[in-house]
Enzyme design. Structure first.
Site, PDB file in Angstrom:
ATOM      1  N   THR A  31       0.847  -1.207   0.000  1.00  0.00           N
ATOM      2  CA  THR A  31       0.000   0.000   0.000  1.00  0.00           C
ATOM      3  C   THR A  31       0.880   1.254   0.000  1.00  0.00           C
ATOM      4  OG1 THR A  31      -1.477  -1.294   1.406  1.00  0.00           O
ATOM      5  CG2 THR A  31      -2.068   1.002   1.049  1.00  0.00           C
ATOM      6  N   GLY A  97       4.353  -4.707  10.584  1.00  0.00           N
ATOM      7  CA  GLY A  97       5.542  -5.555  10.532  1.00  0.00           C
ATOM      8  C   GLY A  97       5.374  -6.796   9.677  1.00  0.00           C
ATOM      9  N   GLU A 105       9.999   1.437  10.799  1.00  0.00           N
ATOM     10  CA  GLU A 105       8.693   2.104  10.646  1.00  0.00           C
ATOM     11  C   GLU A 105       8.314   2.832  11.928  1.00  0.00           C
ATOM     12  OE1 GLU A 105       6.528  -0.775   7.347  1.00  0.00           O
ATOM     13  OE2 GLU A 105       6.392  -1.320   9.446  1.00  0.00           O
TER      14      GLU A 105
HETATM   15  C1  5RP Z   1       5.682  -3.637   6.727  1.00  0.00           C
HETATM   16  C2  5RP Z   1       4.360  -3.193   7.213  1.00  0.00           C
HETATM   17  C3  5RP Z   1       3.314  -2.928   6.189  1.00  0.00           C
HETATM   18  O1  5RP Z   1       2.910  -1.616   6.295  1.00  0.00           O
HETATM   19  C4  5RP Z   1       2.173  -3.843   6.435  1.00  0.00           C
HETATM   20  O2  5RP Z   1       2.664  -5.178   6.415  1.00  0.00           O
HETATM   21  C5  5RP Z   1       1.076  -3.688   5.388  1.00  0.00           C
HETATM   22  O3  5RP Z   1       1.564  -4.083   4.147  1.00  0.00           O
HETATM   23  P1  5RP Z   1       0.637  -4.092   2.864  1.00  0.00           P
HETATM   24  O4  5RP Z   1       0.316  -2.686   2.547  1.00  0.00           O
HETATM   25  O5  5RP Z   1       1.487  -4.776   1.815  1.00  0.00           O
HETATM   26  O6  5RP Z   1      -0.588  -4.919   3.204  1.00  0.00           O
HETATM   27  O7  5RP Z   1       4.123  -3.022   8.382  1.00  0.00           O
HETATM   28  O8  5RP Z   1       6.548  -3.928   7.789  1.00  0.00           O
END
Ligand code: 5RP
Length: 236
Positions: A31, A97, A105
């Site tokens: 995302t 995560g 993050e």
């Molecule tokens: C990475 C994260 C991401 O923001 C979380 O896993 C969401 O990912 P996606 O947008 O691919 O669903 O915390 O460490």
């Protein structure tokens, strides 16, 4: 509408928050990738921003789009971080995560005046915990650290199992910081603050994927439009 379309819609809302001269934190995941792509278009059109990526993957994407980058050493305070999440509850408490970037993050989000989450509606939950909670641990003594984590889970009134995260080839997944991740499969987390506090007190635990009291705005994309969730952190 596909899930990628929904992620794009949420990212389009977040890009509206970006103003010239801002210092931005760039999240990680599929995302956040949409947001970085949109930001790249704005930069190409002349927008002046300075950004800190939350992972090597995001740094590589941002560099490919010629987005000006800095570090928290050079720029310790940021205006806004935009990132994804694995789960979001109604108080804007998060599990993050899934992509393994939780530590950077959280550091980047904490360095920012605002953290905004972008997600599709599948990420919204009544209670955190269906998504396995990532905990970043140092490699030294991680089996002993796991035993302590188990007692934290019990003390926080939760139940479940845990697993060392593996990479695609079956070897342990290594974070950008050279650590392991242990995923806690708890089903539900009733006492998120207590669990977070207990876990973070264990030597060997570097950080948890619980983001509590950090995010103040979320754009949740649904087929009927993008919902805005907001909490007032000025009274925290
Ligand atoms: C990475 C994260 C991401 O923001 C979380 O896993 C969401 O990912 P996606 O947008 O691919 O669903 O915390 O460490």
């Amino acid at each position: 509408m596909s899930s990628e379309d929904l992620k794009r819609q949420a990212a389009l809302k977040a890009i509206e928050l970006v103003e010239p001269g801002m210092r931005l934190g760039l999240g990680t995941g599929s995302t956040a990738r949409h947001f970085v792509e949109l930001l790249g278009d704005r930069v190409k059109a002349g927008l002046d921003v300075l950004c800190v990526p939350t992972s090597n993957a995001t740094r590589i994407q941002a560099e490919s789009l010629a987005i000006p980058l800095t570090t928290l050493e050079e720029t310790p305070e940021l205006d806004l971080t935009v990132d994804g999440a694995d789960e979001i509850d109604e108080d804007l408490r998060l599990i993050k995560g899934g992509g393994g970037a939780l530590l950077r993050e959280k550091i980047v989000a904490m360095a920012s005046d605002r953290m905004v989450v972008i997600a599709d509606a599948s990420k919204q939950v009544a209670t955190l915990g269906a998504f396995p909670l990532p905990v970043e641990v140092v490699r030294f003594g991680f089996r002993s650290t796991e035993a302590w984590i188990e007692s934290c889970i019990e003390e926080a009134g939760a139940r479940g199992s845990m697993a060392l995260r593996l990479a695609a080839g079956g070897e342990p997944f290594i974070t950008d910081n050279g650590n392991y991740i242990i995923d806690l499969k708890l089903g539900r987390i009733n006492e998120a603050e207590l669990l977070d506090e207990l876990l973070r007190s264990v030597p060997g635990v570097v950080e948890t994927g619980l983001f509590l009291g950090i995010c103040d705005l979320a754009y949740i994309a649904t087929p009927d439009g993008v919902r805005t969730l907001q909490v007032d952190r000025s009274v925290d």
